[in-house]
Every structure is written in C-alpha cells, then in structure tokens.
Design an enzyme around this catalytic site. Structure first.
Site, PDB file in Angstrom:
ATOM      1  N   GLY A   1      -1.591  -7.085  -2.668  1.00 22.56           N
ATOM      2  CA  GLY A   1      -0.458  -5.902  -3.045  1.00 22.56           C
ATOM      3  C   GLY A   1       0.297  -6.260  -3.812  1.00 22.56           C
ATOM      4  O   GLY A   1       1.637  -5.627  -3.814  1.00 22.56           O
TER       5      GLY A   1
ATOM      6  N   GLY B   1       2.530  -3.197  -5.088  1.00 17.03           N
ATOM      7  CA  GLY B   1       3.906  -2.961  -3.655  1.00 17.03           C
ATOM      8  C   GLY B   1       5.196  -3.319  -4.094  1.00 17.03           C
ATOM      9  O   GLY B   1       5.519  -3.872  -4.989  1.00 17.03           O
ATOM     10  N   GLN B   2       5.664  -3.379  -2.385  1.00 19.50           N
ATOM     11  CA  GLN B   2       7.355  -3.345  -3.400  1.00 19.50           C
ATOM     12  C   GLN B   2       7.639  -3.806  -3.280  1.00 19.50           C
ATOM     13  O   GLN B   2       8.550  -4.284  -4.393  1.00 19.50           O
ATOM     14  CB  GLN B   2       8.082  -2.284  -2.250  1.00 19.50           C
ATOM     15  CG  GLN B   2       9.658  -1.972  -2.741  1.00 19.50           C
ATOM     16  CD  GLN B   2       9.994  -1.792  -0.648  1.00 19.50           C
ATOM     17  OE1 GLN B   2       9.746  -1.922   0.114  1.00 19.50           O
ATOM     18  NE2 GLN B   2      11.649  -2.049  -1.581  1.00 19.50           N
TER      19      GLN B   2
ATOM     20  N   ARG C   1      -5.436  -1.351  -6.716  1.00 23.86           N
ATOM     21  CA  ARG C   1      -5.582  -0.327  -8.356  1.00 23.86           C
ATOM     22  C   ARG C   1      -5.241  -1.438  -9.692  1.00 23.86           C
ATOM     23  O   ARG C   1      -4.210  -2.066  -8.642  1.00 23.86           O
ATOM     24  CB  ARG C   1      -4.645   0.900  -7.940  1.00 23.86           C
ATOM     25  CG  ARG C   1      -5.436   1.715  -6.932  1.00 23.86           C
ATOM     26  CD  ARG C   1      -4.238   3.236  -7.108  1.00 23.86           C
ATOM     27  NE  ARG C   1      -5.030   3.424  -6.051  1.00 23.86           N
ATOM     28  CZ  ARG C   1      -4.249   3.781  -4.409  1.00 23.86           C
ATOM     29  NH1 ARG C   1      -3.642   2.357  -4.323  1.00 23.86           N
ATOM     30  NH2 ARG C   1      -4.769   4.207  -3.027  1.00 23.86           N
TER      31      ARG C   1
ATOM     32  N   ASP D   1      -5.627  -8.857 -11.915  1.00 23.06           N
ATOM     33  CA  ASP D   1      -7.149  -7.707 -11.083  1.00 23.06           C
ATOM     34  C   ASP D   1      -7.317  -7.219 -10.543  1.00 23.06           C
ATOM     35  O   ASP D   1      -6.612  -7.077  -9.256  1.00 23.06           O
ATOM     36  CB  ASP D   1      -7.832  -9.719 -11.068  1.00 23.06           C
ATOM     37  CG  ASP D   1      -9.304  -9.025 -11.167  1.00 23.06           C
ATOM     38  OD1 ASP D   1      -9.697  -7.903 -11.163  1.00 23.06           O
ATOM     39  OD2 ASP D   1     -10.131 -10.278 -11.380  1.00 23.06           O
TER      40      ASP D   1
ATOM     41  N   TYR E   1       0.512  -0.198  12.951  1.00 24.03           N
ATOM     42  CA  TYR E   1       1.320  -1.502  11.817  1.00 24.03           C
ATOM     43  C   TYR E   1       1.922  -2.398  12.720  1.00 24.03           C
ATOM     44  O   TYR E   1       1.761  -3.571  12.088  1.00 24.03           O
ATOM     45  CB  TYR E   1       2.062  -1.218  11.146  1.00 24.03           C
ATOM     46  CG  TYR E   1       3.388  -1.433   9.672  1.00 24.03           C
ATOM     47  CD1 TYR E   1       2.441  -2.119   9.074  1.00 24.03           C
ATOM     48  CD2 TYR E   1       4.027  -1.537   9.754  1.00 24.03           C
ATOM     49  CE1 TYR E   1       3.267  -3.394   8.394  1.00 24.03           C
ATOM     50  CE2 TYR E   1       5.632  -2.686   9.887  1.00 24.03           C
ATOM     51  CZ  TYR E   1       4.384  -3.267   8.046  1.00 24.03           C
ATOM     52  OH  TYR E   1       5.153  -3.774   7.303  1.00 24.03           O
TER      53      TYR E   1
ATOM     54  N   ILE F   1      13.190  -3.751   3.577  1.00 21.11           N
ATOM     55  CA  ILE F   1      13.823  -4.247   1.873  1.00 21.11           C
ATOM     56  C   ILE F   1      13.957  -3.136   0.839  1.00 21.11           C
ATOM     57  O   ILE F   1      13.312  -1.984   1.022  1.00 21.11           O
ATOM     58  CB  ILE F   1      12.501  -5.517   1.572  1.00 21.11           C
ATOM     59  CG1 ILE F   1      12.154  -5.864   2.791  1.00 21.11           C
ATOM     60  CG2 ILE F   1      13.081  -5.518   0.338  1.00 21.11           C
ATOM     61  CD1 ILE F   1      10.982  -7.242   2.201  1.00 21.11           C
TER      62      ILE F   1
END
Ligand code: SER
Length: 320
Positions: free
Chosen positions: A10, A13-14, A38, A48, A141, A171
């Site tokens: 991940g 991500g942020q 992605r 990767d 979640y 965050i």
C-alpha cells in the site's frame, strides 16, 4: 548485524507515500521496496506491483529481497469499505493473513500493521478513550482492524512474531491525499483554502474527531518500530493521539491564516454516523509510558505548517 530490508504494501497510499521516503532515509533507498496494487510513481524508489491477496508473489518478493521488516499499509478505509463489505473484509483480512504467514515462515523479524480509531465503536467511552476498553466497531473497516489487532497479538503469542501496531487517528499531511475515509475532509479542506476555493464539509460542524499531523504519525511509527522488543508491552495496538478538533475549529484555524476562506456544511449521513461511532479524543499514555511517545503538533502548529507547504506547492504549480 543483518542489514534491514524493508517491504511496504500500500505504498502508494496516503501514509505509504510519506512512510516510504522516511524509511528510505533511515535504511537507504536500495533497501526499501515499495509495493502497491497499481504501479506507483515515487522518485528514486524501488517499486513493484503487489496485490496483497497474491501470497505467491508476496512470498517471492520477501524471499528474493531477504526482507527483514514488513510495513503492511494496504487496506480499504471506513467510508469506501461500506460500499462492498465482503470485498473489503477479504482485502483487509486475507491481506493481513498473507503478511503474517509470509513473515512467520520466511524469517521476517518485524511487522508493522496499522490499526485505527475505527476499531472502537458506540460502546467505547468517547472522551479520552482508554487503551483497554469495550470496542464494538460498526464499520467493516473497523471490524477488520479490531480482528487484525487480535490476530497480530495471536501471532506474537503463538509464533513469537514481533508484530507492532498503532491505532492511528485521522492523519493530515501535505505530501499526499487520503481516499475513502471519514477523516479525509481535514486534508482536502487545506487544499481548497490554498486554491482560493470554498470547501463543503461532509460532517456537522460540532463533530470532534481525534487527528494527528503526518510528521507525528510517521515519527510514532518509526519510534515504535525502533523501540527495544522488551519495551513493547502491547501487541494488539497502541492508542495514539495528536490533537482533537471539530470542523468548526479547523475552519477557524484556517481563517486565522487565510481570512477570506469560507466553508459550508452538507452532512453525508454515512460519514456522519461513522464519525459519531468513533472516539472524540484518545488516551495514549500507554505509548508514552512504554516507548516515550509524545506528539509535537497541535491544530495551530499543524495549520501553519500545512499552509506553508501547500502554498509552495500551489505557487510552484502556477508558475510551472
Ligand atoms: N482515517 C481513517 C478513516 O477515516 C480512520 O482510520 O477511515
């Protein structure tokens, strides 16, 4: 001493975008492999693609790179997760299981996986939420985060895996954008303010949530991972706090710097109900006691820093 070799999931991500850079500075860019579903475009970074459900590829990357630490950040967040509950459960839990098993079976010495304030729920005391307290999460979640905490603790107890976790608040940072969460508004609002646009808040103006500045969140992560093993007394996840504010308070803090800034309110019922099920403030004294955690940014300090950095970004874009 064995040189550290880091795998991040991940990483696009942020948090991942910023944590990758911090880990590169600490361990050398050549020793950090940043992966995401992605392709990611991070300068001077070994990257990767990795779908966390693909255990075979995860194993291959860990073995080939002789990985010593995994930072498992890939997950679907609170609001987005409600669109496809079973899908979210699968990504969040199977992804974690793959990380835990690959780490256990291939000599990975430490694993970090984030939990969240979302692990709490309506039965949790909302003010100064204690480290150990009823947790009845109501989002998929949050359920996956709470279950993930228990499983992390299980792998520690049963297999001795050195697993560490933080219950991140919302965050806020200037280097990356969040996606699919309930606390996201507190990042997007600064971008609108700097672009000279007004901002529509999707929560009621009085809805307080625990938040933390990205610099503090990254430092907490590195400090937790650096702490000697014997200091880590909590293997599910540590409460972590930075600050608490309502939309009205962040709007006022921005207006103090940019007086012409305007915000309006249009409640999104899903996000509002999620926010109301979460704590308003967090007691993180256990993290302070065990490994010396101390946040440095409050709302005012964060706002000044966000505005300073975003101003640079947007004036650069204008002149580019
Ligand atoms: N920031 C996350 C969310 O809003 C909470 O962990 O979903």
């Amino acid at each position: 001493m064995r040189k550290e070799s880091i795998l991040i999931t991940g990483a696009g991500g942020q948090i991942g975008t910023v944590l990758t850079k911090a880990l590169q500075e600490k361990h050398g860019a050549e020793n950090v492999l940043a992966t995401d579903l992605r392709e990611i475009d991070l300068p001077k970074t070994r990257t990767d693609t990795l779908n966390v459900l693909d255990k075979e590829k995860m194993t291959k990357l860990v073995v080939e790179n002789r990985v010593t630490q995994i930072y498992h950040l890939a997950a679907i967040l609170s609001a987005k997760g409600e669109e496809k509950p079973r899908f979210t459960w699968n990504i969040n839990m199977e992804g974690l299981f793959n990380v835990l098993d690959v780490a256990k079976d291939h000599d990975v010495s430490k694993v970090f996986h984030p939990s969240s304030i979302a692990a709490f729920g309506p039965d949790t005391p909302r003010e100064n939420t204690p480290q150990v307290t009823p947790a009845t999460p109501t989002t998929v979640y949050g359920i996956s985060k709470m279950a993930g905490e228990f499983w992390g603790n299980y792998y520690f107890l049963r297999y001795g895996l050195d697993i560490r976790s933080l219950r991140y608040p919302g965050i806020i940072g200037h280097r990356s954008l969040p996606g699919g969460g309930t606390t996201d508004y507190a990042v997007h609002i600064y971008h609108s303010a700097l672009k000279g646009e007004s901002f529509e808040v999707f929560l009621k103006e009085s809805t307080a949530l625990p938040m933390i500045y990205m610099d503090d969140a990254i430092r907490a992560t590195l400090e937790l991972m650096d702490a000697p093993k014997e200091k880590i007394k909590v293997r599910d996840a540590y409460n972590l706090a930075g600050m608490t504010f309502t939309p009205a308070e962040i709007v006022a803090a921005i207006k103090a710097e940019i007086p012409e800034f305007k915000a309006t309110y249009k409640v999104n019922p899903l996000r509002q109900s999620i926010a109301e099920s979460w704590p308003m403030s967090i007691d993180d004294s256990k993290a302070t006691e065990d490994w010396g955690w101390k946040p440095t940014y409050d709302l005012k300090g964060m706002t000044k820093d966000m505005i300073k950095n975003l101003r640079k970004k947007y004036s650069f874009k204008k002149s580019a």
